[in-house]
Motif scaffolding. Sequence first.
Motif, PDB file in Angstrom:
ATOM      1  N   TRP A 141       0.636  -1.280   0.132  1.00  0.00           N
ATOM      2  CA  TRP A 141       0.115   0.859  -0.314  1.00  0.00           C
ATOM      3  C   TRP A 141       0.949   0.855  -0.092  1.00  0.00           C
ATOM      4  CZ3 TRP A 141      -0.450   4.312   3.231  1.00  0.00           C
ATOM      5  CH2 TRP A 141      -1.922   4.970   2.561  1.00  0.00           C
ATOM      6  N   ALA A 142       0.636   2.069  -1.171  1.00  0.00           N
ATOM      7  CA  ALA A 142       1.333   3.555  -0.780  1.00  0.00           C
ATOM      8  C   ALA A 142       0.416   4.403  -0.567  1.00  0.00           C
ATOM      9  CB  ALA A 142       1.537   3.735  -1.993  1.00  0.00           C
ATOM     10  N   VAL A 143       1.435   5.385  -0.462  1.00  0.00           N
ATOM     11  CA  VAL A 143       0.048   6.707   0.842  1.00  0.00           C
ATOM     12  C   VAL A 143      -0.799   7.736  -0.487  1.00  0.00           C
ATOM     13  CG1 VAL A 143       0.525   9.366   1.390  1.00  0.00           C
ATOM     14  CG2 VAL A 143       2.072   7.354   2.682  1.00  0.00           C
ATOM     15  N   SER A 144       0.319   8.078  -1.451  1.00  0.00           N
ATOM     16  CA  SER A 144      -0.465   7.899  -2.745  1.00  0.00           C
ATOM     17  C   SER A 144      -1.718   7.133  -3.108  1.00  0.00           C
ATOM     18  CB  SER A 144       0.611   8.385  -3.998  1.00  0.00           C
ATOM     19  OG  SER A 144       0.700   6.926  -4.328  1.00  0.00           O
ATOM     20  N   ASP A 145      -1.909   6.355  -2.184  1.00  0.00           N
ATOM     21  CA  ASP A 145      -3.585   5.106  -2.990  1.00  0.00           C
ATOM     22  C   ASP A 145      -4.686   6.002  -2.148  1.00  0.00           C
ATOM     23  OD1 ASP A 145      -1.504   3.491  -4.552  1.00  0.00           O
ATOM     24  OD2 ASP A 145      -1.840   2.231  -2.450  1.00  0.00           O
ATOM     25  N   ALA A 146      -4.683   6.446  -1.252  1.00  0.00           N
ATOM     26  CA  ALA A 146      -5.197   7.313  -0.972  1.00  0.00           C
ATOM     27  C   ALA A 146      -5.796   8.504  -1.582  1.00  0.00           C
ATOM     28  CB  ALA A 146      -5.108   7.748   1.342  1.00  0.00           C
ATOM     29  N   PRO A 147      -6.802   9.642  -0.739  1.00  0.00           N
ATOM     30  CA  PRO A 147      -6.943  10.810  -1.896  1.00  0.00           C
ATOM     31  C   PRO A 147      -6.270  11.991  -1.079  1.00  0.00           C
ATOM     32  CG  PRO A 147      -9.372   9.182  -1.445  1.00  0.00           C
ATOM     33  CD  PRO A 147      -8.231   8.810  -0.786  1.00  0.00           C
ATOM     34  N   ASP A 148      -5.365  12.499  -2.206  1.00  0.00           N
ATOM     35  CA  ASP A 148      -5.459  13.416  -1.212  1.00  0.00           C
ATOM     36  C   ASP A 148      -5.442  14.958  -0.383  1.00  0.00           C
ATOM     37  OD1 ASP A 148      -3.136  12.979  -3.367  1.00  0.00           O
ATOM     38  OD2 ASP A 148      -3.011  14.750  -4.989  1.00  0.00           O
ATOM     39  N   SER A 149      -6.656  14.591  -0.529  1.00  0.00           N
ATOM     40  CA  SER A 149      -7.902  15.946   0.933  1.00  0.00           C
ATOM     41  C   SER A 149      -8.154  14.917   2.083  1.00  0.00           C
ATOM     42  CB  SER A 149      -8.674  15.588  -0.012  1.00  0.00           C
ATOM     43  OG  SER A 149      -9.939  14.699  -0.062  1.00  0.00           O
ATOM     44  N   TYR A 150      -8.158  14.166   1.539  1.00  0.00           N
ATOM     45  CA  TYR A 150      -8.066  12.618   3.176  1.00  0.00           C
ATOM     46  C   TYR A 150      -6.281  12.510   3.521  1.00  0.00           C
ATOM     47  CZ  TYR A 150      -8.037   8.614   5.889  1.00  0.00           C
ATOM     48  OH  TYR A 150      -8.042   7.877   6.891  1.00  0.00           O
ATOM     49  N   ILE A 151      -5.473  12.392   2.823  1.00  0.00           N
ATOM     50  CA  ILE A 151      -3.935  12.464   3.325  1.00  0.00           C
ATOM     51  C   ILE A 151      -3.986  13.853   4.089  1.00  0.00           C
ATOM     52  CG2 ILE A 151      -1.494  12.562   3.211  1.00  0.00           C
ATOM     53  CD1 ILE A 151      -2.944  10.126   3.754  1.00  0.00           C
ATOM     54  N   ARG A 152      -4.226  14.352   3.625  1.00  0.00           N
ATOM     55  CA  ARG A 152      -3.923  16.089   4.190  1.00  0.00           C
ATOM     56  C   ARG A 152      -4.742  16.359   5.416  1.00  0.00           C
ATOM     57  NH1 ARG A 152      -4.159  17.758  -1.654  1.00  0.00           N
ATOM     58  NH2 ARG A 152      -6.042  18.698  -0.914  1.00  0.00           N
ATOM     59  N   ALA A 153      -5.850  15.881   5.525  1.00  0.00           N
ATOM     60  CA  ALA A 153      -6.657  16.305   6.708  1.00  0.00           C
ATOM     61  C   ALA A 153      -5.705  15.738   7.212  1.00  0.00           C
ATOM     62  CB  ALA A 153      -7.831  15.523   6.421  1.00  0.00           C
ATOM     63  N   GLN A 154      -5.095  14.003   7.444  1.00  0.00           N
ATOM     64  CA  GLN A 154      -4.997  13.196   8.277  1.00  0.00           C
ATOM     65  C   GLN A 154      -3.582  13.835   9.110  1.00  0.00           C
ATOM     66  OE1 GLN A 154      -5.779   9.846   9.368  1.00  0.00           O
ATOM     67  NE2 GLN A 154      -8.020  10.812   7.929  1.00  0.00           N
ATOM     68  N   LEU A 155      -2.678  14.615   7.822  1.00  0.00           N
ATOM     69  CA  LEU A 155      -1.841  14.801   8.721  1.00  0.00           C
ATOM     70  C   LEU A 155      -2.104  16.108   9.151  1.00  0.00           C
ATOM     71  CD1 LEU A 155       0.554  15.771   4.873  1.00  0.00           C
ATOM     72  CD2 LEU A 155       0.797  13.769   6.885  1.00  0.00           C
ATOM     73  N   ARG A 156      -2.863  17.229   9.433  1.00  0.00           N
ATOM     74  CA  ARG A 156      -3.053  18.422  10.553  1.00  0.00           C
ATOM     75  C   ARG A 156      -3.186  17.086  11.220  1.00  0.00           C
ATOM     76  NH1 ARG A 156      -6.259  19.875   5.825  1.00  0.00           N
ATOM     77  NH2 ARG A 156      -7.975  19.529   6.479  1.00  0.00           N
ATOM     78  N   GLY A 157      -3.833  16.678  11.816  1.00  0.00           N
ATOM     79  CA  GLY A 157      -4.024  15.522  13.047  1.00  0.00           C
ATOM     80  C   GLY A 157      -2.312  15.029  13.769  1.00  0.00           C
ATOM     81  N   ILE A 158      -1.290  15.308  12.809  1.00  0.00           N
ATOM     82  CA  ILE A 158      -0.179  14.110  13.592  1.00  0.00           C
ATOM     83  C   ILE A 158       1.055  15.750  13.447  1.00  0.00           C
ATOM     84  CG2 ILE A 158      -0.564  12.876  12.864  1.00  0.00           C
ATOM     85  CD1 ILE A 158       1.421  12.951  10.958  1.00  0.00           C
ATOM     86  N   VAL A 159       1.487  15.493  14.883  1.00  0.00           N
ATOM     87  CA  VAL A 159       2.856  16.462  14.389  1.00  0.00           C
ATOM     88  C   VAL A 159       4.178  15.249  14.406  1.00  0.00           C
ATOM     89  CG1 VAL A 159       4.370  17.792  16.239  1.00  0.00           C
ATOM     90  CG2 VAL A 159       2.410  17.951  16.389  1.00  0.00           C
ATOM     91  N   GLY A 160       5.520  16.092  13.741  1.00  0.00           N
ATOM     92  CA  GLY A 160       6.514  15.348  13.175  1.00  0.00           C
ATOM     93  C   GLY A 160       7.590  15.409  14.537  1.00  0.00           C
ATOM     94  N   ILE A 161       8.145  14.005  14.847  1.00  0.00           N
ATOM     95  CA  ILE A 161       9.138  14.038  15.917  1.00  0.00           C
ATOM     96  C   ILE A 161      11.039  14.432  14.660  1.00  0.00           C
ATOM     97  CG2 ILE A 161      11.242  12.931  17.655  1.00  0.00           C
ATOM     98  CD1 ILE A 161       7.821  11.544  17.692  1.00  0.00           C
TER      99      ILE A 161
END
Length: 207
Positions: A141-161
């Motif tokens: 599975w690749a991140v690009s398999d999911a819709p861009d809008s969905y991935i962007r929404a998911q990224l707003r829910g995390i913080v990088g280390i």
Amino acid sequence: MYTPPAFAVDDTTELYEMIRQCRLANFVTATAAGPMATPLPMYLDQTEGERGVLYAHLARPNPQWKAEVIGQALVVFMGPDAYVTPSWYASKAEHGKVVPTWNYTAVHASGPVEFFDDEHRLLDVVTRLTIIHESRRQVPWAVSDAPDSYIRAQLRGIVGIRMPIASLQGKRKLSQNRPEADRQGVKKGLAESDRGSDQVVATLIPA
């Protein structure tokens, strides 16, 4: 980490491989509110910095990233482990002066930590983590398999280390301090165990 010389791992290449073999690490920080720890998948970029850099991400509601870090962060990578019964020791029959112990491998990495929420950097982290853990699948599975809008929404829910490694300690406690006959008894006992982790440890015990 307390590491007697018999158990110490000093080779950087070996330490990096031990880190890569560990699928889940514990990310630990000291804060004014007390110690905080989160189990996280992490990846090592050894091309960055003098000793490499560790990357991961936290859920945004996780309070650990909001708390000011006192000193450096610590990442604990635990490898395979196994209980060792003294019944496997040849020396038990000789003098009975034996006790149980635990065999394991571990790496401790420490360094300054940076938290970030830049979308492009977060996308790079989740993409690289996904590639690492999907690579063994027949159809990854690749991140690009999911819709861009969905991935962007998911990224707003995390913080990088991002944690540049300042110090690195490795330990392989695998009965090296026991006589050869005892080591062979442990190796045989673990190999015959019905626990998968025991069998893995058996393969690591030196002959």
